[in-house]
Design an enzyme around this catalytic site. Structure first.
Site, mmCIF file in Angstrom:
data_model
loop_
_atom_site.group_PDB
_atom_site.id
_atom_site.type_symbol
_atom_site.label_atom_id
_atom_site.label_comp_id
_atom_site.label_asym_id
_atom_site.label_seq_id
_atom_site.Cartn_x
_atom_site.Cartn_y
_atom_site.Cartn_z
ATOM 1 N N GLY A 1 45.604 45.695 33.433
ATOM 2 C CA GLY A 1 46.640 46.193 34.010
ATOM 3 C C GLY A 1 47.941 46.501 32.874
ATOM 4 N N GLY B 1 48.803 48.999 31.620
ATOM 5 C CA GLY B 1 49.532 50.427 31.630
ATOM 6 C C GLY B 1 51.022 50.426 31.801
ATOM 7 N N ARG B 2 51.468 49.141 32.055
ATOM 8 C CA ARG B 2 52.916 49.048 32.228
ATOM 9 C C ARG B 2 53.377 47.684 32.137
ATOM 10 N NH1 ARG B 2 53.995 50.915 38.508
ATOM 11 N NH2 ARG B 2 52.389 49.323 39.521
ATOM 12 N N ASP C 1 39.386 50.418 37.925
ATOM 13 C CA ASP C 1 39.996 49.674 39.259
ATOM 14 C C ASP C 1 39.204 48.088 39.201
ATOM 15 O OD1 ASP C 1 40.954 48.678 41.680
ATOM 16 O OD2 ASP C 1 40.073 50.778 42.788
ATOM 17 N N SER D 1 51.459 32.867 39.775
ATOM 18 C CA SER D 1 52.660 33.231 40.178
ATOM 19 C C SER D 1 53.307 32.177 40.519
ATOM 20 C CB SER D 1 52.658 34.240 41.128
ATOM 21 O OG SER D 1 54.064 34.562 41.740
ATOM 22 N N TYR E 1 50.124 36.941 48.827
ATOM 23 C CA TYR E 1 50.269 36.978 47.437
ATOM 24 C C TYR E 1 50.316 35.424 46.860
ATOM 25 C CZ TYR E 1 52.755 37.753 42.857
ATOM 26 O OH TYR E 1 52.818 38.065 41.343
ATOM 27 N N ALA F 1 46.788 34.039 47.203
ATOM 28 C CA ALA F 1 45.636 34.693 46.034
ATOM 29 C C ALA F 1 46.229 34.450 44.690
ATOM 30 C CB ALA F 1 45.844 36.117 46.073
#
Length: 248
Positions: free
Chosen positions: A13, A15-16, A63, A144, A157, A160
Site C-alpha cells: 500500500g 502508492g500513497r 492486489d 487501528s 473495519y 478486521a
C-alpha cells in the site's frame, strides 16, 4: 550511514499516504524498497521520486487480496534483491469499512478480513523464510484505534483490525526464536487530506492531525531498525494522545 543500509523492505500500500511516506523514508535511510500497490500509476510515481532522490526501489503491482499475486510478488523481490529483511503490511481497502453491527452483511465483513488479517497473514507466510534467513527480520502491521475503542459505525473495519492485532501477537510469540520481531501500529493521521483549513481539530491531546511523513513513518522506521530489536508483540500508537489510557 543510514539506519537501514542494505536492508530490503517490502511496503504494501505504498502508492500513497502512510505507505508512501514510509517507503520514501526507508529509501532515504539506505533500504532497497519494494513499492507494492495495486495501482500502477501510484507505483510509478513513488518509484520515480525515490530514484530521483538517489534511492533504490523496485515497483511491484499487486492486489494483496489475491494469494497468487502475493506469491508472484515475493518471488519477484527475491529474484531482484535476493533477500527480504522487513515487511510492512499497510495496504487496506477503505471502500467498505462503514457499517453498524445490526446491518453488517457477512460479505462486507469478509472483504475487510480479506484485505486485512488474511492478506497480512499471506504476506507474512510468503516472506517468513526470507525474514528468518535475514537473522533480524522485522514485520510491522497496521491495526487501528477504531478496533480498540470500538468506534461507532466502523464495525467491519474494527473487527478486521483487531484480528490484525491478534495475528501480530501470535506471530511475535512464535517467530521470536527465528530472530523476527512482529509489531503493530495504530496510527491516527491525515492520510486522505481530510484536514483542510476548515476541518475541526481532532479529538486527541495534541489537537492536530498526524502527518504521515513527520509523525507516523518515523515510528515505522524505528520498529524496522535495530533500535527496536528488543520490542516484539506490541501495538504502538502514534495518535497524538487519542488513546491515552484507553484499553491498554
Amino acid at each position: 550511514m543510514g539506519r537501514l543500509d542494505e536492508k530490503v523492505a517490502i511496503v504494501t500500500g505504498s502508492g500513497r499516504g502512510i505507505g508512501r511516506a514510509t517507503a520514501e523514508l526507508f529509501a532515504a535511510e539506505g533500504a532497497k524498497v519494494v513499492v507494492l500497490s495495486r495501482t500502477p500509476e501510484n507505483v510509478e510515481r513513488v518509484i520515480t521520486g525515490i530514484q530521483a532522490a538517489g534511492g533504490d526501489a523496485l515497483g511491484v503491482v499487486c492486489d494483496i487480496a489475491d494469494p497468487r499475486q502475493i506469491t508472484a510478488s515475493v518471488e519477484k523481490v527475491i529474484e531482484e534483491y535476493g533477500r527480504i529483511d522487513i515487511l510492512v503490511n499497510n495496504a487496506f481497502d477503505p471502500s467498505a469499512v462503514l457499517s453498524s453491527v445490526i446491518d453488517l452483511p457477512v460479505e462486507q465483513l469478509q472483504r475487510n478480513f480479506e484485505m486485512g488479517p488474511i492478506a497480512y497473514l499471506r504476506m507474512m507466510q510468503a516472506c517468513y523464510p526470507h525474514l528468518k534467513a535475514s537473522g533480524e527480520g522485522r514485520v510491522i502491521n497496521f491495526g487501528s484505534t477504531a478496533g480498540v475503542l470500538a468506534i461507532e459505525g466502523y464495525a467491519p473495519y474494527g473487527m478486521a483490525k483487531e484480528a490484525v492485532r491478534a495475528l501480530t501477537r501470535s506471530a511475535a510469540r512464535e517467530w521470536a526464536k527465528d530472530g523476527i520481531t512482529v509489531n503493530n501500529l495504530l496510527p491516527v493521521a491525515d492520510t486522505w487530506g481530510a484536514a483542510g483549513p476548515d476541518a475541526p481539530p481532532p479529538a486527541n491531546a495534541l489537537g492536530r492531525y498526524g502527518s504521515p511523513e513527520r509523525d507516523v513513518a518515523p515510528v515505522v522506521l524505528f520498529l524496522a531498525s535495530r533500535d527496536a530489536q528488543y520490542l516484539t508483540g506490541y501495538s504502538l500508537t502514534p495518535d497524538g494522545g487519542f488513546m491515552i489510557d484507553a484499553a491498554r
